[in-house]
Design an enzyme around this catalytic site. Sequence first.
Site, PDB file in Angstrom:
ATOM      1  N   HIS A 119     113.223  23.824 -13.368  1.00 45.12           N
ATOM      2  CA  HIS A 119     113.594  22.445 -13.624  1.00 45.12           C
ATOM      3  C   HIS A 119     113.144  21.473 -12.493  1.00 45.12           C
ATOM      4  O   HIS A 119     114.095  20.888 -12.257  1.00 45.12           O
ATOM      5  CB  HIS A 119     115.298  22.561 -13.794  1.00 45.12           C
ATOM      6  N   CYS A 120     112.175  21.946 -11.702  1.00 40.48           N
ATOM      7  CA  CYS A 120     111.635  21.112 -10.667  1.00 40.48           C
ATOM      8  C   CYS A 120     112.581  21.201  -9.325  1.00 40.48           C
ATOM      9  O   CYS A 120     112.463  20.497  -8.629  1.00 40.48           O
ATOM     10  CB  CYS A 120     111.265  19.546 -11.082  1.00 40.48           C
TER      11      CYS A 120
END
Length: 458
Positions: free
Chosen positions: A393-394
Amino acid sequence: MNSLDTTRIRSYFDFPAAGRVVTNNAASTQPPRELIGLLQRCAPWYENVHRGQSTASRRTTAMYEASFDTIAAWLNAPGRGCIATYRNTTEAINAVMYSLLTDFRDGDNVVTTMLEHNSNYVPWHALCREILPRLGRRVELRLARFDATGRLDLDHLASLVDKRTKLVCCTGASNFFGTKPDLSKIRAIADAGGYPQPTGERRALLLVDAAQLAPTSALDVQALDVDYLAFSFHKMLAPFGVGVLYAKRHLLDHALPFLYGGDMIADGGVTTETVAWNDLPWKYTAGTPNILGVIASAQALRLLLDMVMPTAFFGGSGPLPRVAIEEVMARVGRHTANLTARCMAGLSEIKNLRVYGPEHRTPLVSFTIDGISPFAIAEALDRRGIEARAGCHCATLAHRALGLDPPATCRLSFALYNTPDDVDLATDAVRETVAGRRRAGRPRPGRAQVSTAAGRPT
């Protein structure tokens, strides 16, 4: 009435008719049908802004400029001169990095956190370890840690801020844990550094990545006293392509632009010796901007009010009452908090499943299941009609800090149009996925299963 009429809200969208269970809203929300229609209604008067004398150009320019007033009102900013638009949160944060680049001195430091989205870490990593070293400057990047529940360690953050801290950058809400750092305490920590800024202030500047905070909170940039705040409209019902940077006006006055070219220049302000900038906020709109995207994004805010309360702001350009913004976002926040609590309760019943983060959070739940890849979970959920998301999710730093291998979790996330049935369908699908894996792993009758731990048949 405090609850949301989700039946009415969902009637604005096309995705329910497709049978979709949309639970990946932390990445992007769905656009209401009215916004697509708005873009179509703009077609007969399609024309560039700030460049023409035609009726079409003047009309489009008026709609475009009014959009900045709507965005400023939503944030309780002093005015449109504090707002710049970019493609997304990432580009907005990069704009801050480049605007400050020439202000750094040897021995300065930037403080950010291990909670950050890559968009609020990688630019500062690049600045301190790649860009400034090529210019012969030494600037340190410092990282504040988080605790076992995913909360930012404010004591550690405070220990990193000193009189050479030019900038503190932090998330308003983690896109992995859902934790919301106390921004008032972070503001006080940044103030205590006492860095002498070129504008005369003696404090560290504070930048907040509000991409996950804005969709369910009423943001008041003056009350928060942030220097910079960025978010993306594609997480707030609008089509892709528009991000916002709020900055204090004196910072935008002082700073160099991120991009140079047409429209950001004062009328006739170019000579062979000098270039004069346009007035704010147009100083930060080099070239032809995403005109229709900005118009649609501002109208998404007005439509959001209409969805939740019996108002008629969509399509207009008049003032937005602060009390209406705060009431609507409070309702959205309560609704999504209830969905999140329901999700966590359902997942807690599943054996060998671990949820990351604290009890109270933004509307997202990241989890892993022993022995099953997060990617396999998300793919299995998709086969059952549930749209989840697997990956880091970065938030790569946070996943690596926990020692996750691969650095990934599966995430469910909710928006104002989600229902308790959506949550139950999602948690039931997770339960069925786990049960299906266990059945697949059972030994066939008449055959022994070898246990690698015991070294003998069981």
